[in-house]
Design a protein around this motif. Structure first.
Motif, mmCIF file in Angstrom:
data_model
loop_
_atom_site.group_PDB
_atom_site.id
_atom_site.type_symbol
_atom_site.label_atom_id
_atom_site.label_comp_id
_atom_site.label_asym_id
_atom_site.label_seq_id
_atom_site.Cartn_x
_atom_site.Cartn_y
_atom_site.Cartn_z
ATOM 1 N N GLY A 28 -54.893 -2.138 19.836
ATOM 2 C CA GLY A 28 -54.993 -2.270 21.069
ATOM 3 C C GLY A 28 -53.997 -3.623 21.856
ATOM 4 O O GLY A 28 -52.755 -3.409 21.695
ATOM 5 N N GLN A 29 -54.505 -3.538 23.208
ATOM 6 C CA GLN A 29 -53.609 -4.406 23.769
ATOM 7 C C GLN A 29 -53.588 -5.232 24.817
ATOM 8 O O GLN A 29 -54.824 -4.988 24.762
ATOM 9 N N GLU A 51 -47.492 -0.394 19.857
ATOM 10 C CA GLU A 51 -46.790 -0.059 20.933
ATOM 11 C C GLU A 51 -46.127 1.263 21.493
ATOM 12 O O GLU A 51 -45.372 1.670 20.664
ATOM 13 N N PRO A 52 -46.524 1.812 23.032
ATOM 14 C CA PRO A 52 -45.360 2.817 23.330
ATOM 15 C C PRO A 52 -44.489 2.386 23.057
ATOM 16 O O PRO A 52 -44.329 1.603 23.843
ATOM 17 N N PRO A 53 -43.281 3.705 23.237
ATOM 18 C CA PRO A 53 -42.328 3.286 23.234
ATOM 19 C C PRO A 53 -41.870 3.548 24.879
ATOM 20 O O PRO A 53 -42.803 3.550 25.391
ATOM 21 N N GLY A 54 -40.719 2.717 25.188
ATOM 22 C CA GLY A 54 -40.677 2.151 26.358
ATOM 23 C C GLY A 54 -41.215 1.254 26.526
ATOM 24 O O GLY A 54 -39.995 -0.033 27.036
ATOM 25 N N ALA A 55 -41.771 1.163 27.149
ATOM 26 C CA ALA A 55 -42.577 -0.319 27.720
ATOM 27 C C ALA A 55 -43.022 -1.149 27.150
ATOM 28 O O ALA A 55 -43.401 -2.257 26.861
ATOM 29 N N GLY A 56 -43.939 -0.870 26.051
ATOM 30 C CA GLY A 56 -44.564 -1.762 24.797
ATOM 31 C C GLY A 56 -45.842 -2.249 24.770
ATOM 32 O O GLY A 56 -46.599 -1.856 26.366
ATOM 33 N N ASP A 57 -46.582 -3.258 24.748
ATOM 34 C CA ASP A 57 -47.718 -3.542 25.020
ATOM 35 C C ASP A 57 -47.164 -4.833 26.885
ATOM 36 O O ASP A 57 -46.380 -5.531 26.681
ATOM 37 N N PRO A 58 -47.682 -4.612 27.600
ATOM 38 C CA PRO A 58 -48.000 -4.967 28.782
ATOM 39 C C PRO A 58 -47.527 -6.534 28.629
ATOM 40 O O PRO A 58 -47.235 -6.933 29.684
ATOM 41 N N LEU A 59 -48.303 -7.292 28.292
ATOM 42 C CA LEU A 59 -48.264 -8.599 27.492
ATOM 43 C C LEU A 59 -46.918 -9.137 27.178
ATOM 44 O O LEU A 59 -46.547 -9.869 28.048
#
Length: 410
Positions: A28-29, A51-59
């Motif tokens: 989840g994010q 988490e997605p590489p680069g940005a990670g969780d937007p939180l």
């Protein structure tokens, strides 16, 4: 990490967590899914956050940032391990399947159908892991005509009936100030996970899916909203700070702020009236029960505020406390941080972040006396634990380096 502790109370902070040994994979994010993961992690579960590489969780970038990282993130992601993994790649999906195959719980809050599109629906995952408990949080649930619509907590609050009741009568509906729809969904999801785990352990059952819709989580706490409409055709409306149908219970102006007073119990009402010098109202037989008081609520509110208005909040609270009338101040963050009761109950903890800061954060709720929740580790940086978690799956350092070179992991 506790700022204050009663020396006569045993320090249980190092006790084994109630959920020690439980492995959770969190996909989840933002708020709903991660809050459920946070709750399980505080009671000892090993929570691996993908988490997605680069940005990670937007939180990580929401609200107020300290050295580029949200302080909200420091609370939401404590006790978790971060793996930066590209779930949109076939190799990343395969790694995720391997992680889930060894897990007890999977948490996800993607739009319905997303995991199925990656070949990671529950049927496929449970073939490798029949005991898997899968928490799915979405706007409107995994079924029904709205399942594919995008849904956030704010929309769930509106559809669940909450927004209609917030604010002042005949004014625009307002939010309650926090993302309550997401948090309610997370708490319902956590209940579902623990229930499913109990069934699996005690009754020998398989794993199962917990389907939580944001609007249904809000609707579940809406008290008698629909029964009142069903029985009487009554539509409950916004009532500001008052508690409709219960009197007296409202916010009252003081010389320097507001105080909430709940004088709606019969004996409490009599003590309240005596305290404010209105024995005539306390002895009035027409006001001896709630129905009578509701009929004259405007008169009662006016009498109470005539007493509170000339006095400071502290004086009002002291007087009502001595009279055993429930009353409270409207707290700000500053009030909470300075309140001795919060500190005495370990509800304010000092947490060290991984970038060298020290901040105060909320303690753990609920409080278990034998196996209390704890903060064992601070919130991770993006991909801090990628190597360690993949190593546990059997990947070699060279293999992980190759995945990193192909940008499957970070």
């Amino acid at each position: 990490m506790n700022l204050s502790r009663d020396p006569d109370v045993p320090d249980l902070s190092l006790s084994p967590g109630a959920l020690q040994g439980l492995r959770v994979i969190e996909m989840g994010q933002l708020i709903a899914g991660p809050f459920a993961g946070k709750t399980l992690g505080e009671f000892g579960a090993d929570v691996v956050k993908i988490e997605p590489p680069g940005a990670g969780d937007p939180l990580r970038n929401w609200r107020l940032l300290q050295d580029g990282t949200s302080v909200w993130w420091q609370v939401q992601s404590r006790n978790k391990r971060s793996v930066a993994l590209d779930l949109r790649s076939e190799e990343g999906q395969d790694i995720a399947r391997r992680l889930i195959a060894e897990a007890d719980v999977l948490i996800e809050n993607f739009r319905p159908g997303t995991l199925e599109g990656w070949g990671m629906g529950y049927e496929a995952l449970s073939e490798r892991n029949p005991g898997l408990v899968m928490l799915r949080i979405s706007g409107y649930g995994q079924t029904g005509p709205y399942r594919d619509l995008p849904g956030f907590g704010a929309i769930g609050e509106a559809m669940g009936g909450l927004r209609h009741l917030t604010g002042e009568p005949d004014r625009v509906p307002v939010r309650c100030g926090i993302s309550i729809g997401d948090t309610l969904a997370a708490l319902h999801g956590t209940i579902g996970v623990l229930t499913a785990l109990y069934h699996r352990k005690v009754n020998g059952g398989r794993g199962q899916v917990i389907d939580v819709a944001l609007n249904e989580a809000v609707f579940n706490v809406m008290e008698s909203l629909v029964p009142e409409y069903s029985a009487f055709g009554a539509v409950r409306e916004a009532a500001g700070s008052a508690l409709p149908g219960i009197a007296p219970s409202n916010a009252y102006r003081c010389a320097d702020g507001y105080v909430l007073v709940a004088g709606n119990g019969d004996s409490i009402f009599r003590r309240l009236m005596q305290t404010i010098g209105r024995d005539d109202l306390g002895a009035d037989p027409a006001l001896a029960n709630n129905a009578g008081r509701v009929a004259r609520v405007a008169e009662l509110d006016q009498a109470i505020e005539a007493w509170t208005l000339p006095q400071p909040v502290a004086t009002v609270l002291g007087t009502l406390g001595e009279a055993r009338v429930p009353a409270g101040k409207v707290y700000t963050a500053k009030d909470i941080a300075e309140d001795p009761h919060y500190r005495a109950r370990d509800m304010l903890l000092r947490q060290h972040t991984r970038d060298g800061h020290e901040i105060e954060v909320p303690g753990v709720v609920p409080k278990l006396m034998g196996t209390p929740g704890t903060v064992r580790s601070s919130a991770p940086g993006l991909g801090d634990d990628t190597d360690a978690v993949l190593g546990e799956l059997g990947f070699t350092a060279a293999g992980i380096a190759a995945l990193r070179e192909r940008k499957v992991v970070a």
